[in-house]
Design a protein around this motif. Structure first.
Motif, PDB file in Angstrom:
ATOM      1  N   UNK A  29       0.842  -1.207   0.000  1.00 44.72           N
ATOM      2  CA  UNK A  29       0.000   0.000   0.000  1.00 44.72           C
ATOM      3  C   UNK A  29       0.871   1.248   0.000  1.00 44.72           C
ATOM      4  N   UNK A  30       1.890   1.263   0.835  1.00 43.15           N
ATOM      5  CA  UNK A  30       2.789   2.422   0.902  1.00 43.15           C
ATOM      6  C   UNK A  30       3.488   2.637  -0.439  1.00 43.15           C
ATOM      7  N   UNK A  31       3.904   1.559  -1.091  1.00 44.51           N
ATOM      8  CA  UNK A  31       4.548   1.663  -2.396  1.00 44.51           C
ATOM      9  C   UNK A  31       3.584   2.225  -3.434  1.00 44.51           C
ATOM     10  N   UNK A  32       2.357   1.756  -3.416  1.00 44.62           N
ATOM     11  CA  UNK A  32       1.353   2.241  -4.361  1.00 44.62           C
ATOM     12  C   UNK A  32       1.041   3.719  -4.133  1.00 44.62           C
ATOM     13  N   UNK A  33       0.941   4.123  -2.880  1.00 42.89           N
ATOM     14  CA  UNK A  33       0.705   5.543  -2.580  1.00 42.89           C
ATOM     15  C   UNK A  33       1.873   6.378  -3.081  1.00 42.89           C
ATOM     16  N   UNK A  34       3.097   5.915  -2.818  1.00 42.22           N
ATOM     17  CA  UNK A  34       4.279   6.643  -3.290  1.00 42.22           C
ATOM     18  C   UNK A  34       4.295   6.789  -4.803  1.00 42.22           C
ATOM     19  N   UNK A  36       1.684   6.712  -6.839  1.00 40.91           N
ATOM     20  CA  UNK A  36       0.607   7.633  -7.207  1.00 40.91           C
ATOM     21  C   UNK A  36       1.039   9.080  -6.987  1.00 40.91           C
ATOM     22  N   UNK A  37       1.619   9.349  -5.812  1.00 38.10           N
ATOM     23  CA  UNK A  37       2.037  10.715  -5.501  1.00 38.10           C
ATOM     24  C   UNK A  37       3.130  11.194  -6.448  1.00 38.10           C
ATOM     25  N   UNK A  38       4.012  10.288  -6.841  1.00 40.31           N
ATOM     26  CA  UNK A  38       5.092  10.659  -7.754  1.00 40.31           C
ATOM     27  C   UNK A  38       4.537  11.193  -9.073  1.00 40.31           C
ATOM     28  N   UNK A  39       3.421  10.623  -9.513  1.00 40.45           N
ATOM     29  CA  UNK A  39       2.803  11.038 -10.782  1.00 40.45           C
ATOM     30  C   UNK A  39       1.815  12.186 -10.620  1.00 40.45           C
ATOM     31  N   UNK A  40       1.177  12.291  -9.466  1.00 45.56           N
ATOM     32  CA  UNK A  40       0.034  13.189  -9.336  1.00 45.56           C
ATOM     33  C   UNK A  40       0.143  14.274  -8.276  1.00 45.56           C
ATOM     34  N   UNK A  41       1.237  14.323  -7.544  1.00 44.40           N
ATOM     35  CA  UNK A  41       1.345  15.299  -6.459  1.00 44.40           C
ATOM     36  C   UNK A  41       2.585  16.168  -6.632  1.00 44.40           C
ATOM     37  N   UNK A  42       2.537  17.324  -5.999  1.00 44.91           N
ATOM     38  CA  UNK A  42       3.694  18.210  -6.060  1.00 44.91           C
ATOM     39  C   UNK A  42       4.811  17.683  -5.155  1.00 44.91           C
ATOM     40  N   UNK A  43       5.968  18.279  -5.297  1.00 50.16           N
ATOM     41  CA  UNK A  43       7.143  17.810  -4.560  1.00 50.16           C
ATOM     42  C   UNK A  43       6.957  17.923  -3.053  1.00 50.16           C
ATOM     43  N   UNK A  44       6.283  18.964  -2.600  1.00 50.10           N
ATOM     44  CA  UNK A  44       6.062  19.142  -1.161  1.00 50.10           C
ATOM     45  C   UNK A  44       5.228  17.988  -0.584  1.00 50.10           C
ATOM     46  N   UNK A  45       4.188  17.592  -1.304  1.00 53.91           N
ATOM     47  CA  UNK A  45       3.345  16.487  -0.851  1.00 53.91           C
ATOM     48  C   UNK A  45       4.128  15.182  -0.840  1.00 53.91           C
ATOM     49  N   UNK A  46       4.932  14.959  -1.868  1.00 50.47           N
ATOM     50  CA  UNK A  46       5.755  13.755  -1.933  1.00 50.47           C
ATOM     51  C   UNK A  46       6.727  13.699  -0.761  1.00 50.47           C
ATOM     52  N   UNK A  47       7.353  14.833  -0.459  1.00 49.60           N
ATOM     53  CA  UNK A  47       8.309  14.912   0.637  1.00 49.60           C
ATOM     54  C   UNK A  47       7.612  14.664   1.975  1.00 49.60           C
ATOM     55  N   UNK A  48       6.429  15.232   2.148  1.00 53.09           N
ATOM     56  CA  UNK A  48       5.669  15.038   3.378  1.00 53.09           C
ATOM     57  C   UNK A  48       5.328  13.561   3.583  1.00 53.09           C
ATOM     58  N   UNK A  49       4.890  12.892   2.523  1.00 56.41           N
ATOM     59  CA  UNK A  49       4.573  11.467   2.607  1.00 56.41           C
ATOM     60  C   UNK A  49       5.816  10.662   2.962  1.00 56.41           C
TER      61      UNK A  49
END
Length: 60
Positions: A29-34, A36-49
């Motif tokens: 699940x954590x890998x899938x979220x990562x 998804x975020x890599x493709x769909x979220x900004x860098x700040x959100x990725x860093x926060x996750x």
């Protein structure tokens, strides 16, 4: 690095166990979220996750 509250970590582990989630499922699940975020979220959100996940793994 700041350690998590042991009571919160135990509570989180209990939630995972209550949902019958193995460590493999949680990791997946954590890998899938990562991914998804890599493709769909900004860098700040990725860093926060990533920071939150790193802190969780350190506390466990």
């Amino acid at each position: 690095m700041q350690q998590g509250n042991p009571l919160r970590i135990v509570s989180l582990q209990q939630h995972f166990e209550a949902l019958c989630l193995s460590t493999d499922v949680i990791a997946s699940i954590a890998t899938q979220i990562g991914a998804y975020l890599k493709l769909n979220a900004d860098e700040e959100t990725q860093t926060l996750f990533k920071t939150g996940l790193d802190n969780l793994l350190t506390a466990l």
